[in-house]
Write a protein that holds these residues in place. Structure first.
Motif, PDB file in Angstrom:
ATOM      1  N   PRO A  89       0.846  -1.393  -0.107  1.00  0.00           N
ATOM      2  CA  PRO A  89       0.093  -0.091   0.028  1.00  0.00           C
ATOM      3  C   PRO A  89       1.003   1.176   0.093  1.00  0.00           C
ATOM      4  O   PRO A  89       1.921   1.557   0.589  1.00  0.00           O
ATOM      5  N   THR A  90       0.435   2.136  -0.755  1.00  0.00           N
ATOM      6  CA  THR A  90       1.095   3.402  -0.878  1.00  0.00           C
ATOM      7  C   THR A  90       0.590   4.726  -0.449  1.00  0.00           C
ATOM      8  O   THR A  90       1.194   5.819   0.202  1.00  0.00           O
ATOM      9  N   SER A  91      -1.116   4.645  -0.475  1.00  0.00           N
ATOM     10  CA  SER A  91      -1.690   6.020  -0.095  1.00  0.00           C
ATOM     11  C   SER A  91      -2.958   5.479   0.294  1.00  0.00           C
ATOM     12  O   SER A  91      -3.494   4.398  -0.295  1.00  0.00           O
ATOM     13  N   LEU A  92      -3.716   6.702   0.957  1.00  0.00           N
ATOM     14  CA  LEU A  92      -5.129   6.227   1.388  1.00  0.00           C
ATOM     15  C   LEU A  92      -5.836   7.619   1.075  1.00  0.00           C
ATOM     16  O   LEU A  92      -5.385   8.542   1.840  1.00  0.00           O
ATOM     17  N   ARG A  93      -6.998   7.684   0.404  1.00  0.00           N
ATOM     18  CA  ARG A  93      -7.803   8.736   0.337  1.00  0.00           C
ATOM     19  C   ARG A  93      -9.142   8.557   0.813  1.00  0.00           C
ATOM     20  O   ARG A  93      -9.549   7.426   0.643  1.00  0.00           O
ATOM     21  N   ILE A  94      -9.823   9.582   1.587  1.00  0.00           N
ATOM     22  CA  ILE A  94     -11.131   9.536   1.875  1.00  0.00           C
ATOM     23  C   ILE A  94     -11.717  10.798   1.197  1.00  0.00           C
ATOM     24  O   ILE A  94     -11.592  11.930   2.029  1.00  0.00           O
ATOM     25  N   PRO A  95     -12.151  10.782  -0.075  1.00  0.00           N
ATOM     26  CA  PRO A  95     -12.526  12.100  -0.779  1.00  0.00           C
ATOM     27  C   PRO A  95     -13.496  12.927   0.194  1.00  0.00           C
ATOM     28  O   PRO A  95     -13.579  14.015   0.270  1.00  0.00           O
ATOM     29  N   SER A  96     -14.658  12.283   0.782  1.00  0.00           N
ATOM     30  CA  SER A  96     -15.485  12.880   1.568  1.00  0.00           C
ATOM     31  C   SER A  96     -14.951  13.898   2.815  1.00  0.00           C
ATOM     32  O   SER A  96     -15.379  14.686   3.181  1.00  0.00           O
ATOM     33  N   PRO A 102       0.046   9.517   2.586  1.00  0.00           N
ATOM     34  CA  PRO A 102       0.981   8.544   2.253  1.00  0.00           C
ATOM     35  C   PRO A 102       0.865   7.480   3.560  1.00  0.00           C
ATOM     36  O   PRO A 102       0.379   7.751   4.621  1.00  0.00           O
ATOM     37  N   ILE A 103       1.254   6.253   3.198  1.00  0.00           N
ATOM     38  CA  ILE A 103       1.040   5.200   4.057  1.00  0.00           C
ATOM     39  C   ILE A 103       2.367   4.601   4.464  1.00  0.00           C
ATOM     40  O   ILE A 103       3.325   4.572   3.788  1.00  0.00           O
ATOM     41  N   THR A 104       2.633   4.212   5.696  1.00  0.00           N
ATOM     42  CA  THR A 104       3.747   3.516   6.108  1.00  0.00           C
ATOM     43  C   THR A 104       3.486   2.188   6.682  1.00  0.00           C
ATOM     44  O   THR A 104       2.293   1.972   7.278  1.00  0.00           O
ATOM     45  N   PRO A 122       2.261  13.598  11.775  1.00  0.00           N
ATOM     46  CA  PRO A 122       0.599  13.539  12.225  1.00  0.00           C
ATOM     47  C   PRO A 122       0.013  13.240  10.802  1.00  0.00           C
ATOM     48  O   PRO A 122      -1.368  12.741  10.969  1.00  0.00           O
ATOM     49  N   GLN A 123       0.414  13.385   9.595  1.00  0.00           N
ATOM     50  CA  GLN A 123      -0.406  13.227   8.380  1.00  0.00           C
ATOM     51  C   GLN A 123      -0.241  11.961   7.657  1.00  0.00           C
ATOM     52  O   GLN A 123      -0.478  11.599   6.612  1.00  0.00           O
ATOM     53  N   LEU A 124       0.486  10.880   8.514  1.00  0.00           N
ATOM     54  CA  LEU A 124       0.851   9.674   7.874  1.00  0.00           C
ATOM     55  C   LEU A 124      -0.100   8.598   8.334  1.00  0.00           C
ATOM     56  O   LEU A 124      -0.619   8.661   9.461  1.00  0.00           O
ATOM     57  N   VAL A 125      -0.504   7.611   7.484  1.00  0.00           N
ATOM     58  CA  VAL A 125      -1.288   6.735   7.569  1.00  0.00           C
ATOM     59  C   VAL A 125      -0.422   5.387   8.010  1.00  0.00           C
ATOM     60  O   VAL A 125       0.403   5.035   7.036  1.00  0.00           O
ATOM     61  N   GLY A 126      -0.996   4.581   9.026  1.00  0.00           N
ATOM     62  CA  GLY A 126      -0.299   3.300   8.937  1.00  0.00           C
ATOM     63  C   GLY A 126      -1.029   2.158   8.474  1.00  0.00           C
ATOM     64  O   GLY A 126      -2.115   2.251   8.837  1.00  0.00           O
ATOM     65  N   TRP A 127      -0.377   0.992   7.841  1.00  0.00           N
ATOM     66  CA  TRP A 127      -1.250  -0.130   7.476  1.00  0.00           C
ATOM     67  C   TRP A 127      -0.583  -1.268   7.973  1.00  0.00           C
ATOM     68  O   TRP A 127       0.890  -1.385   7.839  1.00  0.00           O
ATOM     69  N   TYR A 128      -1.257  -2.003   8.597  1.00  0.00           N
ATOM     70  CA  TYR A 128      -0.447  -3.425   9.318  1.00  0.00           C
ATOM     71  C   TYR A 128      -0.052  -4.166   8.109  1.00  0.00           C
ATOM     72  O   TYR A 128      -0.732  -4.781   7.274  1.00  0.00           O
ATOM     73  N   GLU A 129       1.220  -4.643   8.081  1.00  0.00           N
ATOM     74  CA  GLU A 129       1.864  -5.331   7.045  1.00  0.00           C
ATOM     75  C   GLU A 129       1.754  -6.753   7.217  1.00  0.00           C
ATOM     76  O   GLU A 129       1.960  -7.500   6.192  1.00  0.00           O
ATOM     77  N   ALA A 172       1.314   0.028  -4.776  1.00  0.00           N
ATOM     78  CA  ALA A 172       2.620   0.028  -5.746  1.00  0.00           C
ATOM     79  C   ALA A 172       2.731  -0.518  -7.131  1.00  0.00           C
ATOM     80  O   ALA A 172       3.556   0.370  -7.709  1.00  0.00           O
ATOM     81  N   ASP A 173       1.622  -1.114  -7.131  1.00  0.00           N
ATOM     82  CA  ASP A 173       1.591  -1.613  -8.641  1.00  0.00           C
ATOM     83  C   ASP A 173       0.783  -0.883  -9.566  1.00  0.00           C
ATOM     84  O   ASP A 173       0.626  -0.924 -10.555  1.00  0.00           O
ATOM     85  N   GLY A 174       0.445   0.347  -8.816  1.00  0.00           N
ATOM     86  CA  GLY A 174      -0.515   1.343  -9.723  1.00  0.00           C
ATOM     87  C   GLY A 174      -1.961   1.118  -9.638  1.00  0.00           C
ATOM     88  O   GLY A 174      -2.751   2.085 -10.078  1.00  0.00           O
ATOM     89  N   ARG A 175      -2.418   0.110  -9.012  1.00  0.00           N
ATOM     90  CA  ARG A 175      -3.899  -0.116  -8.889  1.00  0.00           C
ATOM     91  C   ARG A 175      -4.181   0.527  -7.759  1.00  0.00           C
ATOM     92  O   ARG A 175      -3.562   0.933  -6.835  1.00  0.00           O
ATOM     93  N   THR A 176      -5.633   0.608  -7.613  1.00  0.00           N
ATOM     94  CA  THR A 176      -6.211   1.347  -6.540  1.00  0.00           C
ATOM     95  C   THR A 176      -7.422   0.464  -5.934  1.00  0.00           C
ATOM     96  O   THR A 176      -8.430   0.043  -7.067  1.00  0.00           O
ATOM     97  N   ALA A 177      -7.643   0.122  -4.551  1.00  0.00           N
ATOM     98  CA  ALA A 177      -8.799  -0.745  -4.480  1.00  0.00           C
ATOM     99  C   ALA A 177      -9.551   0.478  -3.696  1.00  0.00           C
ATOM    100  O   ALA A 177      -9.343   1.214  -2.715  1.00  0.00           O
ATOM    101  N   VAL A 178     -10.873   0.064  -3.967  1.00  0.00           N
ATOM    102  CA  VAL A 178     -12.050   1.279  -3.817  1.00  0.00           C
ATOM    103  C   VAL A 178     -12.895   0.559  -2.608  1.00  0.00           C
ATOM    104  O   VAL A 178     -13.596  -0.709  -2.954  1.00  0.00           O
TER     105      VAL A 178
END
Length: 235
Positions: A89-96, A102-104, A122-129, A172-178
């Protein structure tokens, strides 16, 4: 003296005409109220969630949209999107909420508790690897701060997201999961339901966590805000 002949009233001044005109006006008003009032939801129209419940950046989320997997004919329910293979994972968006972060990667600490992103970022999102990556089958976990000593953080408004809103996780592969939000819950930290929040799922799901409730300088926040969502499109 010859008596004068009474002149007949014009037809538009007769009592019968006035009664007929009044009745016609009443009918017209009733019909107008029936047309203009009570705007119910048309069959098949999107309900809770507003514009983001059915699209993201002008592309259909639930229906795949241009270049998205799982497209369905107009009027037909969209089939579940095919899960994605593993990719960081590289980024997380919540448009609303205006979140685009970015993700760490996060791990478990020595006590088997999930770590949090660095306080100085403080603006970083963590993703459980150790869990699924965006779009993979299972329950993925994302964590972010509500605030820090410097002010509001990435998930300051997370509790305000509503069912039907979208969460987009870049890879990282350029895809996005919605993902589409199913519900938002607040749990007391002293009685946090691990099984409910972290339970594994056959379909791709996502949990987004931050702090909530009351704050104490000695013990921190009393609760956790948890957003439950499931995969509805990939692009």
């Amino acid at each position: 003296m010859v008596p004068r002949r009474r002149r007949r009233r014009p037809w538009y001044r007769t009592r019968a005409y006035r009664l007929a005109r009044t009745a016609a006006l009443v009918v017209a008003l009733v019909l107008a109220v029936g047309r203009c009032g009570g705007h119910g939801t048309p069959p098949g129209a999107a309900r809770a969630g507003g514009p983001d419940a059915s699209r993201a950046d002008g592309r259909g989320a639930g229906h795949g949209g241009s270049g998205a997997d799982g497209a369905a004919p107009s009027g037909a329910p969209a089939p579940p999107p095919r899960p994605l293979t593993r990719s960081r994972p590289t980024s997380l968006r919540i448009p609303s909420l205006g979140v685009d972060a970015p993700i760490t990667a996060l791990r478990l600490d020595q006590d088997r508790h999930l770590q949090t992103p660095p306080v100085d970022r403080p603006q970083l999102v963590g993703w459980y690897e150790g869990g699924p990556t965006p779009g993979e089958p299972g329950t993925a976990i994302a964590v972010g701060h509500r605030d820090t000593t410097t002010g509001p953080a990435v998930f300051a408004a997370l509790a305000q997201v509503t069912p039907g809103k979208l969460i987009e996780a870049g890879r990282a592969d350029g895809r996005t999961a919605v993902y589409t939000v199913d519900q938002v819950k607040v749990f007391d930290k002293t009685d946090f339901p691990d099984e409910e929040v972290y339970a594994q799922s056959r379909r791709p799901e996502l949990r987004v966590l931050t702090c909530g409730g009351l704050f104490s300088r000695r013990t921190g926040y009393t609760s956790n805000v948890v957003v439950f969502a499931h995969l509805t499109a990939t692009k």
